[in-house]
Write an enzyme that holds these catalytic residues in place. Sequence first.
Site, PDB file in Angstrom:
ATOM      1  N   SER A 128       0.794  -1.212   0.077  1.00  0.00           N
ATOM      2  CA  SER A 128      -0.100   0.066   0.021  1.00  0.00           C
ATOM      3  C   SER A 128       0.763   1.331   0.038  1.00  0.00           C
ATOM      4  O   SER A 128       0.532   2.158  -0.759  1.00  0.00           O
ATOM      5  CB  SER A 128      -0.997   0.063   1.258  1.00  0.00           C
TER       6      SER A 128
ATOM      7  N   HIS B 142       5.842 -12.929   6.652  1.00  0.00           N
ATOM      8  CA  HIS B 142       6.122 -11.456   6.342  1.00  0.00           C
ATOM      9  C   HIS B 142       7.361 -11.458   5.515  1.00  0.00           C
ATOM     10  O   HIS B 142       8.146 -12.274   5.262  1.00  0.00           O
ATOM     11  CB  HIS B 142       6.280 -10.675   7.722  1.00  0.00           C
TER      12      HIS B 142
ATOM     13  N   ARG C  58       3.706  -5.489  16.688  1.00  0.00           N
ATOM     14  CA  ARG C  58       2.087  -4.863  16.398  1.00  0.00           C
ATOM     15  C   ARG C  58       1.205  -5.910  16.891  1.00  0.00           C
ATOM     16  O   ARG C  58       0.245  -5.616  17.458  1.00  0.00           O
ATOM     17  CB  ARG C  58       1.800  -4.387  15.029  1.00  0.00           C
TER      18      ARG C  58
ATOM     19  N   ASP D 136      -1.690  -8.648  11.544  1.00  0.00           N
ATOM     20  CA  ASP D 136      -3.166  -9.378  11.462  1.00  0.00           C
ATOM     21  C   ASP D 136      -3.644 -10.411  12.002  1.00  0.00           C
ATOM     22  O   ASP D 136      -4.995 -10.654  12.059  1.00  0.00           O
ATOM     23  CB  ASP D 136      -3.432  -9.434   9.796  1.00  0.00           C
TER      24      ASP D 136
HETATM   25  N1  NMX Z   1       1.273 -19.903   5.280  1.00  0.00           N
HETATM   26  C1  NMX Z   1       1.775 -20.696   4.140  1.00  0.00           C
HETATM   27  N2  NMX Z   1       2.766 -20.473   3.285  1.00  0.00           N
HETATM   28  C2  NMX Z   1       3.599 -19.469   3.510  1.00  0.00           C
HETATM   29  C3  NMX Z   1       3.066 -18.471   4.671  1.00  0.00           C
HETATM   30  C4  NMX Z   1       2.081 -18.830   5.498  1.00  0.00           C
HETATM   31  N3  NMX Z   1       1.361 -17.933   6.371  1.00  0.00           N
HETATM   32  N4  NMX Z   1       4.047 -17.312   4.723  1.00  0.00           N
HETATM   33  C5  NMX Z   1       4.739 -17.910   3.400  1.00  0.00           C
HETATM   34  N5  NMX Z   1       4.755 -18.910   2.865  1.00  0.00           N
HETATM   35  C6  NMX Z   1       5.143 -19.525   1.695  1.00  0.00           C
HETATM   36  C7  NMX Z   1       5.067 -18.825   0.791  1.00  0.00           C
HETATM   37  O1  NMX Z   1       3.682 -18.709  -0.027  1.00  0.00           O
HETATM   38  C8  NMX Z   1       6.212 -19.255  -0.215  1.00  0.00           C
HETATM   39  O2  NMX Z   1       5.597 -20.523  -0.791  1.00  0.00           O
HETATM   40  P1  NMX Z   1       6.042 -20.732  -2.573  1.00  0.00           P
HETATM   41  O3  NMX Z   1       7.365 -20.430  -2.754  1.00  0.00           O
HETATM   42  O4  NMX Z   1       5.307 -22.021  -2.682  1.00  0.00           O
HETATM   43  O5  NMX Z   1       5.421 -19.621  -3.281  1.00  0.00           O
HETATM   44  C9  NMX Z   1       7.014 -19.362   0.598  1.00  0.00           C
HETATM   45  O6  NMX Z   1       6.508 -19.555   1.842  1.00  0.00           O
HETATM   46  C10 NMX Z   1       8.166 -18.523   1.059  1.00  0.00           C
HETATM   47  O7  NMX Z   1       7.667 -17.263   1.282  1.00  0.00           O
HETATM   48  P2  NMX Z   1       8.440 -16.251   2.035  1.00  0.00           P
HETATM   49  O8  NMX Z   1       9.596 -15.681   1.573  1.00  0.00           O
HETATM   50  O9  NMX Z   1       8.584 -16.682   3.476  1.00  0.00           O
HETATM   51  O10 NMX Z   1       7.204 -15.014   2.286  1.00  0.00           O
HETATM   52  P3  NMX Z   1       6.929 -13.675   1.069  1.00  0.00           P
HETATM   53  O11 NMX Z   1       7.888 -12.590   1.335  1.00  0.00           O
HETATM   54  O12 NMX Z   1       6.982 -14.366  -0.256  1.00  0.00           O
HETATM   55  O13 NMX Z   1       5.352 -13.375   1.524  1.00  0.00           O
HETATM   56  C11 NMX Z   1       3.640 -13.037   2.961  1.00  0.00           C
HETATM   57  C12 NMX Z   1       5.226 -12.596   2.794  1.00  0.00           C
HETATM   58  C13 NMX Z   1       3.297 -12.041   4.147  1.00  0.00           C
HETATM   59  C14 NMX Z   1       2.950 -12.755   1.888  1.00  0.00           C
HETATM   60  C15 NMX Z   1       3.380 -14.617   3.236  1.00  0.00           C
HETATM   61  O14 NMX Z   1       3.941 -14.650   4.499  1.00  0.00           O
HETATM   62  C16 NMX Z   1       2.044 -14.941   3.525  1.00  0.00           C
HETATM   63  O15 NMX Z   1       1.199 -14.937   2.448  1.00  0.00           O
HETATM   64  N6  NMX Z   1       1.207 -14.769   4.423  1.00  0.00           N
HETATM   65  C17 NMX Z   1      -0.061 -14.942   4.926  1.00  0.00           C
HETATM   66  C18 NMX Z   1      -0.879 -13.840   4.542  1.00  0.00           C
HETATM   67  C19 NMX Z   1      -0.694 -12.630   5.437  1.00  0.00           C
HETATM   68  O16 NMX Z   1      -0.698 -12.695   6.656  1.00  0.00           O
HETATM   69  N7  NMX Z   1      -0.412 -11.260   4.799  1.00  0.00           N
HETATM   70  C20 NMX Z   1      -0.314 -10.205   5.834  1.00  0.00           C
HETATM   71  C21 NMX Z   1       0.817  -9.670   5.903  1.00  0.00           C
HETATM   72  C22 NMX Z   1       0.784  -8.461   6.763  1.00  0.00           C
HETATM   73  N8  NMX Z   1       0.170  -7.231   6.127  1.00  0.00           N
HETATM   74  O17 NMX Z   1      -0.689  -6.827   6.770  1.00  0.00           O
HETATM   75  O18 NMX Z   1       0.460  -6.910   4.870  1.00  0.00           O
HETATM   76  C1  MLT Z   2       2.340  -3.772   6.323  1.00  0.00           C
HETATM   77  O1  MLT Z   2       1.843  -3.076   7.456  1.00  0.00           O
HETATM   78  O2  MLT Z   2       2.444  -2.830   5.364  1.00  0.00           O
HETATM   79  C2  MLT Z   2       2.548  -5.232   6.522  1.00  0.00           C
HETATM   80  O3  MLT Z   2       3.165  -5.556   7.438  1.00  0.00           O
HETATM   81  C3  MLT Z   2       3.378  -5.530   5.274  1.00  0.00           C
HETATM   82  C4  MLT Z   2       4.482  -5.254   4.823  1.00  0.00           C
HETATM   83  O4  MLT Z   2       5.141  -4.503   5.635  1.00  0.00           O
HETATM   84  O5  MLT Z   2       5.231  -5.608   3.917  1.00  0.00           O
END
Ligand code: NMX
Ligand code: MLT
Length: 472
Positions: free
Chosen positions: A278, A354, A363, A409
């Site tokens: 965002s 994350h 947080r 979250d």
């Molecule tokens: N559950 C399952 N798989 C996960 C999760 C999770 N919570 N977190 C990471 N992975 C997987 C990810 O999908 C990836 O799989 P693949 O190689 O098959 O594509 C692998 O682990 C490596 O990912 P990371 O490097 O650890 O994480 P990345 O930086 O790519 O993504 C998020 C970060 C936040 C997108 C990821 O952790 C996620 O999808 N979390 C769940 C959704 C979430 O809670 N999002 C909110 C973040 C905070 N916000 O408010 O923005």
């Molecule tokens: C945020 O607050 O924007 C989330 O934790 C995602 C991020 O920092 O990438």
Amino acid sequence: MVFFRGGVSLISKLRSRAVQQPSLRDSVRWLQVQTTSDLDLHSQLKELIPEQQERLKKLKSEHGKVQLGNITVDMVLGGMRGMTGLLWETSLLDPDEGIRFRGLSIPECQKLLPAAKPGGEPLPEGLLWLLLTGKAPTKEQVDSLSKELRSRATVPDHVYKTINALPVNAHPMTQFATGVMALQVQSEFQKAYEKGIHKSKYWEPTYEDSLSLIAQVPVVASYVYRRMYKNGQVIPMDDSLDYGANFAHMLGFDSPDMLELMRLYVTIHSDHEGGNVSAHTGHLVASALSDPYLSFAAALNGLAGPLHGLANQEVLLWIKSVVEECGENVSKENLKDHIWKTLNSGKVVPGFGHGVLRQTDPRYTCQREFALKHLPDDPLFKLVSNLYEVVPPILLELGKVKNPWPNVDAHSGVLLNHYGLTEARYYTVLFGVSRAIGICSQLIWDRALGLPLERPKSVTMEWLENYCKKAA
Ligand code: NMX
Ligand code: MLT
């Protein structure tokens, strides 16, 4: 004269702790409290801008060619993770320690920023002042800013009509972003640009738009809530209330604990350095000199994605689906089964992981502390606590997740749910209201510092293959 909540002894304590803890030293460098009783934020900024412009000029001329790291193919293919590429003044994220707002951690903000009551949660207006000036404001300055925001909060009628054109069950984020787009017609920046404003003055109408936008988003957001869930019965703003409390009030929640929760919620969701979807989107769009309304509406559309802000909705819906199947007192074994079911169906466990953080999000921790203080026996809080134990080992077992710990979250939904805000689809709108504070604060500085159009270079797979062949 120094004014702040904890008294001089707190500053001395933090300073002496800083000598022992290098990570705190930076924050103490920033631990500037207002030494002026000037209540006008605009005039404070006007004073600060020339020195920061000089600072940037010096940085460019003296260190412009210093390298910050190497770019690898993995980084290009991997969502630019680990690539330093943005200037973002209002906050900085440490992978282990979490966010610092102008050098202050969340616990420090809780100690140093003015509150509505002794020992209470920080007022978001105080954080806005801090993000904009780098200085912790006095209670008088915060009160004055609250008043100013109230005076800017009137939302023109056409905004409501625009939202009303959407089906009532359209996603709340769609309704909210549409409302923000409708607000855009009042942009002072756009008017000034059309009249040929000099670039050195861009920050002034950006400031006007940003403060008005921050003032108006809770009104638009609560309108969406009341339209969707309370038969359109709108609750007007209460002129005696601060920003966070007024938002809760307009949504229809007046218990003192919910007002405190909303102050904390709006404070901690505001800013998370510049690379999150965002903030980065808002910054990118604004770099084309799109005004704050256009830029923030774009940011909201990124926040509405399930891997970003929508995760707060997903967490509560997931928790509720578990409760529906197993009841509130679900065992840890059953929880494990549900987590595996989610993973095996090709989904992520929402609220965990994350892009930058490598430890539990502070947080999350401060929301957990809020729950321990105010709702320790809430069954869904207990479930969230159990998830904290059960999810990380499972994610580690997958072998690919870089951060198995909970993010912001994972916790917010159960707190809101406890006080009666049970409509999970609405949760990302709350995140959006808060994020206006961070994105708009940086946007004012983007214009004050004259930051350029953002335009990174992209390449094709063929280009990468050829480059790598030559490099081998
Ligand atoms: N559950 C399952 N798989 C996960 C999760 C999770 N919570 N977190 C990471 N992975 C997987 C990810 O999908 C990836 O799989 P693949 O190689 O098959 O594509 C692998 O682990 C490596 O990912 P990371 O490097 O650890 O994480 P990345 O930086 O790519 O993504 C998020 C970060 C936040 C997108 C990821 O952790 C996620 O999808 N979390 C769940 C959704 C979430 O809670 N999002 C909110 C973040 C905070 N916000 O408010 O923005
Ligand atoms: C945020 O607050 O924007 C989330 O934790 C995602 C991020 O920092 O990438």
